[in-house]
Design a protein around this motif. Structure first.
Motif, PDB file in Angstrom:
ATOM      1  N   LEU A 121     -11.246   8.247   3.449  1.00 10.06           N
ATOM      2  CA  LEU A 121     -10.972   7.704   2.117  1.00 10.06           C
ATOM      3  C   LEU A 121      -9.713   6.855   2.109  1.00 10.06           C
ATOM      4  O   LEU A 121      -9.660   5.798   1.468  1.00 10.06           O
ATOM      5  CB  LEU A 121     -10.858   8.846   1.108  1.00 10.06           C
ATOM      6  CG  LEU A 121     -12.194   9.485   0.695  1.00 10.06           C
ATOM      7  CD1 LEU A 121     -11.991  10.842   0.043  1.00 10.06           C
ATOM      8  CD2 LEU A 121     -12.970   8.562  -0.233  1.00 10.06           C
ATOM      9  N   VAL A 122      -8.692   7.282   2.823  1.00 10.97           N
ATOM     10  CA  VAL A 122      -7.463   6.491   2.929  1.00 10.97           C
ATOM     11  C   VAL A 122      -7.744   5.173   3.648  1.00 10.97           C
ATOM     12  O   VAL A 122      -7.348   4.087   3.190  1.00 10.97           O
ATOM     13  CB  VAL A 122      -6.364   7.291   3.667  1.00 10.97           C
ATOM     14  CG1 VAL A 122      -5.203   6.374   4.056  1.00 10.97           C
ATOM     15  CG2 VAL A 122      -5.863   8.431   2.794  1.00 10.97           C
ATOM     16  N   PRO A 182       0.822  -1.213   0.000  1.00  9.01           N
ATOM     17  CA  PRO A 182       0.000   0.000   0.000  1.00  9.01           C
ATOM     18  C   PRO A 182       0.858   1.265   0.000  1.00  9.01           C
ATOM     19  O   PRO A 182       1.974   1.282   0.529  1.00  9.01           O
ATOM     20  CB  PRO A 182      -0.815  -0.117   1.291  1.00  9.01           C
ATOM     21  CG  PRO A 182      -0.815  -1.574   1.608  1.00  9.01           C
ATOM     22  CD  PRO A 182       0.504  -2.096   1.137  1.00  9.01           C
ATOM     23  N   ILE A 183       0.356   2.303  -0.592  1.00  7.59           N
ATOM     24  CA  ILE A 183       1.046   3.596  -0.673  1.00  7.59           C
ATOM     25  C   ILE A 183       1.027   4.238   0.714  1.00  7.59           C
ATOM     26  O   ILE A 183      -0.031   4.391   1.323  1.00  7.59           O
ATOM     27  CB  ILE A 183       0.354   4.498  -1.706  1.00  7.59           C
ATOM     28  CG1 ILE A 183       0.461   3.867  -3.098  1.00  7.59           C
ATOM     29  CG2 ILE A 183       0.933   5.911  -1.698  1.00  7.59           C
ATOM     30  CD1 ILE A 183      -0.512   4.436  -4.105  1.00  7.59           C
ATOM     31  N   ARG A 184       2.192   4.626   1.195  1.00  7.73           N
ATOM     32  CA  ARG A 184       2.310   5.210   2.531  1.00  7.73           C
ATOM     33  C   ARG A 184       1.974   6.698   2.473  1.00  7.73           C
ATOM     34  O   ARG A 184       2.621   7.462   1.765  1.00  7.73           O
ATOM     35  CB  ARG A 184       3.705   4.975   3.089  1.00  7.73           C
ATOM     36  CG  ARG A 184       4.007   3.490   3.339  1.00  7.73           C
ATOM     37  CD  ARG A 184       5.409   3.267   3.858  1.00  7.73           C
ATOM     38  NE  ARG A 184       6.422   3.611   2.872  1.00  7.73           N
ATOM     39  CZ  ARG A 184       6.837   2.792   1.889  1.00  7.73           C
ATOM     40  NH1 ARG A 184       6.296   1.574   1.785  1.00  7.73           N
ATOM     41  NH2 ARG A 184       7.758   3.179   1.045  1.00  7.73           N
ATOM     42  N   VAL A 185       0.969   7.086   3.256  1.00  5.95           N
ATOM     43  CA  VAL A 185       0.367   8.415   3.174  1.00  5.95           C
ATOM     44  C   VAL A 185       0.661   9.230   4.424  1.00  5.95           C
ATOM     45  O   VAL A 185       0.560   8.719   5.546  1.00  5.95           O
ATOM     46  CB  VAL A 185      -1.169   8.302   3.005  1.00  5.95           C
ATOM     47  CG1 VAL A 185      -1.812   9.685   2.961  1.00  5.95           C
ATOM     48  CG2 VAL A 185      -1.510   7.504   1.755  1.00  5.95           C
ATOM     49  N   LEU A 198      -4.813  -0.117  -1.161  1.00  2.00           N
ATOM     50  CA  LEU A 198      -4.128   0.929  -1.912  1.00  2.00           C
ATOM     51  C   LEU A 198      -3.293   1.847  -1.033  1.00  2.00           C
ATOM     52  O   LEU A 198      -2.230   2.315  -1.447  1.00  2.00           O
ATOM     53  CB  LEU A 198      -5.151   1.789  -2.677  1.00  2.00           C
ATOM     54  CG  LEU A 198      -5.978   1.110  -3.757  1.00  2.00           C
ATOM     55  CD1 LEU A 198      -6.913   2.127  -4.407  1.00  2.00           C
ATOM     56  CD2 LEU A 198      -5.076   0.476  -4.804  1.00  2.00           C
ATOM     57  N   PHE A 199      -3.793   2.151   0.175  1.00  2.00           N
ATOM     58  CA  PHE A 199      -3.159   3.165   1.007  1.00  2.00           C
ATOM     59  C   PHE A 199      -3.024   2.698   2.458  1.00  2.00           C
ATOM     60  O   PHE A 199      -3.845   1.921   2.946  1.00  2.00           O
ATOM     61  CB  PHE A 199      -3.986   4.465   1.000  1.00  2.00           C
ATOM     62  CG  PHE A 199      -4.241   5.019  -0.368  1.00  2.00           C
ATOM     63  CD1 PHE A 199      -3.266   5.760  -1.032  1.00  2.00           C
ATOM     64  CD2 PHE A 199      -5.467   4.812  -1.003  1.00  2.00           C
ATOM     65  CE1 PHE A 199      -3.499   6.274  -2.296  1.00  2.00           C
ATOM     66  CE2 PHE A 199      -5.707   5.321  -2.269  1.00  2.00           C
ATOM     67  CZ  PHE A 199      -4.722   6.057  -2.914  1.00  2.00           C
ATOM     68  N   THR A 200      -2.002   3.223   3.122  1.00  3.03           N
ATOM     69  CA  THR A 200      -1.866   3.045   4.562  1.00  3.03           C
ATOM     70  C   THR A 200      -1.499   4.385   5.178  1.00  3.03           C
ATOM     71  O   THR A 200      -0.685   5.137   4.617  1.00  3.03           O
ATOM     72  CB  THR A 200      -0.795   1.987   4.908  1.00  3.03           C
ATOM     73  OG1 THR A 200      -0.776   1.797   6.312  1.00  3.03           O
ATOM     74  CG2 THR A 200       0.582   2.387   4.434  1.00  3.03           C
ATOM     75  N   LEU A 201      -2.132   4.714   6.292  1.00  3.39           N
ATOM     76  CA  LEU A 201      -1.927   6.009   6.926  1.00  3.39           C
ATOM     77  C   LEU A 201      -0.640   5.971   7.743  1.00  3.39           C
ATOM     78  O   LEU A 201      -0.608   5.495   8.874  1.00  3.39           O
ATOM     79  CB  LEU A 201      -3.125   6.362   7.812  1.00  3.39           C
ATOM     80  CG  LEU A 201      -3.123   7.757   8.425  1.00  3.39           C
ATOM     81  CD1 LEU A 201      -3.089   8.840   7.357  1.00  3.39           C
ATOM     82  CD2 LEU A 201      -4.353   7.941   9.321  1.00  3.39           C
ATOM     83  N   HIS A 202       0.417   6.485   7.167  1.00  3.53           N
ATOM     84  CA  HIS A 202       1.734   6.465   7.789  1.00  3.53           C
ATOM     85  C   HIS A 202       1.854   7.487   8.901  1.00  3.53           C
ATOM     86  O   HIS A 202       2.363   7.187   9.987  1.00  3.53           O
ATOM     87  CB  HIS A 202       2.804   6.726   6.716  1.00  3.53           C
ATOM     88  CG  HIS A 202       4.187   6.945   7.254  1.00  3.53           C
ATOM     89  ND1 HIS A 202       4.644   8.187   7.689  1.00  3.53           N
ATOM     90  CD2 HIS A 202       5.226   6.089   7.431  1.00  3.53           C
ATOM     91  CE1 HIS A 202       5.888   8.080   8.095  1.00  3.53           C
ATOM     92  NE2 HIS A 202       6.268   6.823   7.957  1.00  3.53           N
TER      93      HIS A 202
END
Length: 382
Positions: A25-26, A6-9, A32-36
């Motif tokens: 949404l994240v 997942p894309i690190r956000v 798709l995404f991970t809340l970094h």
């Protein structure tokens, strides 16, 4: 999109934009995404020590007190800027410039406005192009239920050639909320807040207009005199090879409109008229249930009573028009994030192109000048 980590956000800001839109949404797309991390300089006392986002959403994420720490963190791939309008340009430019170190490949600016001027938006676009970075404007209202519905009606040709398009974002509010949006800072006022949504939708439908006439006012006479709470923007389109009729687009935001539901769209064409009342429901649903709402079958679906009304005729002079209700399309803000993820990982074409975001800011700049000088202006070809 190919199967990868997942894309690190990192989310910059912890206000309404973060809590209602970006973080849900994240979190709703863990593939798709991970809340970094989240940048929040001073969380409220009741949200310490974890921070507003971690506590509100019961998630484990890094709390960062300084924006600069995100820029130097090589683990971060996507930066989401959801801060006051006046800071977008400063933060985005710094993030883009830092991108040369390979810390991340994308910047997502919070919905609207991407900057406070056309010149600033152009500069960000040039930097992103030079460094081959993904720069994405959060124009989520292209995925509103009502907008998707009117696009379908137009694309089906039921209205014929469009001659008049009226888009409203009205409400009744006879007081100030005390928000930074009402203060005398760059990017404040209703044209930056709601107007940029309406402008983006109009440009997405019809492209660049030839001329613009605008009226921006502090209608209620409260707060700062130079901060508008009311706007009327006219976009003038000439005859073209595909539309032999003149087209006028009217965009309106009014703060003292008492109506339930509010008028949203009126579109007139050579064969009919489409009228739509009521606002897209996704924002209110997100406010009430957060990320969990995406799994509900009814998410993004409007109530039947605010479905649009279509009236058409087969030929000129027809005294028996056909009237029907148009079932609203399902709203889907996650489509924007899915496109962003695919753009970052696989180079998919952006659904919201930065040049379009630049054009929105050009129209805002011209509207301000048109209103101040009391005249119609040409819209330059760019």
């Amino acid at each position: 999109m190919s199967q990868r980590e997942p894309i690190r956000v990192s989310v910059v800001g912890a206000g309404l934009g973060a809590t209602v839109f970006h973080v849900p949404l994240v979190l709703s797309s863990p593939d798709l995404f991970t809340l970094h991390s989240v940048v929040e300089r001073t969380p409220p006392a009741e949200m310490q020590p974890e921070g507003t986002i971690a506590k509100k959403f019961n998630v484990k994420t890094k709390l960062v007190n300084k924006f600069e720490n995100v820029l130097s963190d090589n683990a971060v791939e996507l930066v989401i800027i959801t801060t006051p309008n006046s800071t977008h340009y400063e933060f985005a430019k710094a993030a883009l410039e830092a991108g040369k170190h390979g810390a991340y490949r994308a910047i997502l600016l919070v919905d609207k406005p991407v900057t406070t001027t056309y010149e600033e938006a152009q500069e960000l676009g040039r930097i992103a192009t030079r460094k081959n970075l993904v720069l994405y404007a959060f124009q989520n209202r292209r995925w509103d239920s009502d907008y998707l519905t009117l696009r379908k009606v137009i694309d089906q040709g039921s209205l014929g050639h469009i001659t008049d398009f009226v888009s409203h974002y009205d409400r009744y509010r006879n007081f100030l909320k005390g928000s930074w949006k009402e203060s005398a800072t760059a990017g404040s006022g209703l044209i930056y807040d709601l107007g940029t949504h309406l402008i983006d939708q109009a440009l997405h439908l019809f492209g660049r207009p030839a001329k613009i006439t605008a009226f921006l006012q502090n209608l209620r006479g409260i707060g700062e005199d130079n901060i508008d709470d009311n706007f009327t923007i006219l976009l003038h389109y000439p005859r073209t090879e595909t539309n032999p009729y003149l087209l006028t687009v009217t965009l309106r935001g009014h703060p003292l409109s008492q109506r339930t539901p509010q008028l949203r769209y009126t579109i007139r064409g050579t064969k009919g008229t489409f009228v739509k009342y009521g606002l897209d429901v996704q924002e209110e649903q997100l406010k009430s249930l957060g990320a969990g709402v995406f799994e509900k079958e009814w998410f993004g679906r409007e109530q039947e009573e605010i479905h649009g009304e279509l009236e058409t005729v087969e030929k000129e002079g027809d005294n028996a028009p056909l009237k029907s209700r148009v079932v609203s399309e399902k709203g889907d803000y996650r489509a924007l994030y899915r496109n962003l993820g695919a753009a970052i990982r696989d180079g998919e074409e952006l659904k919201v192109k930065w040049k379009e975001a630049e054009m929105v800011m050009l129209i805002v700049d011209l509207a301000i000048v048109s209103s101040r000088e009391g005249r119609t202006l040409d819209v330059p070809s760019v």
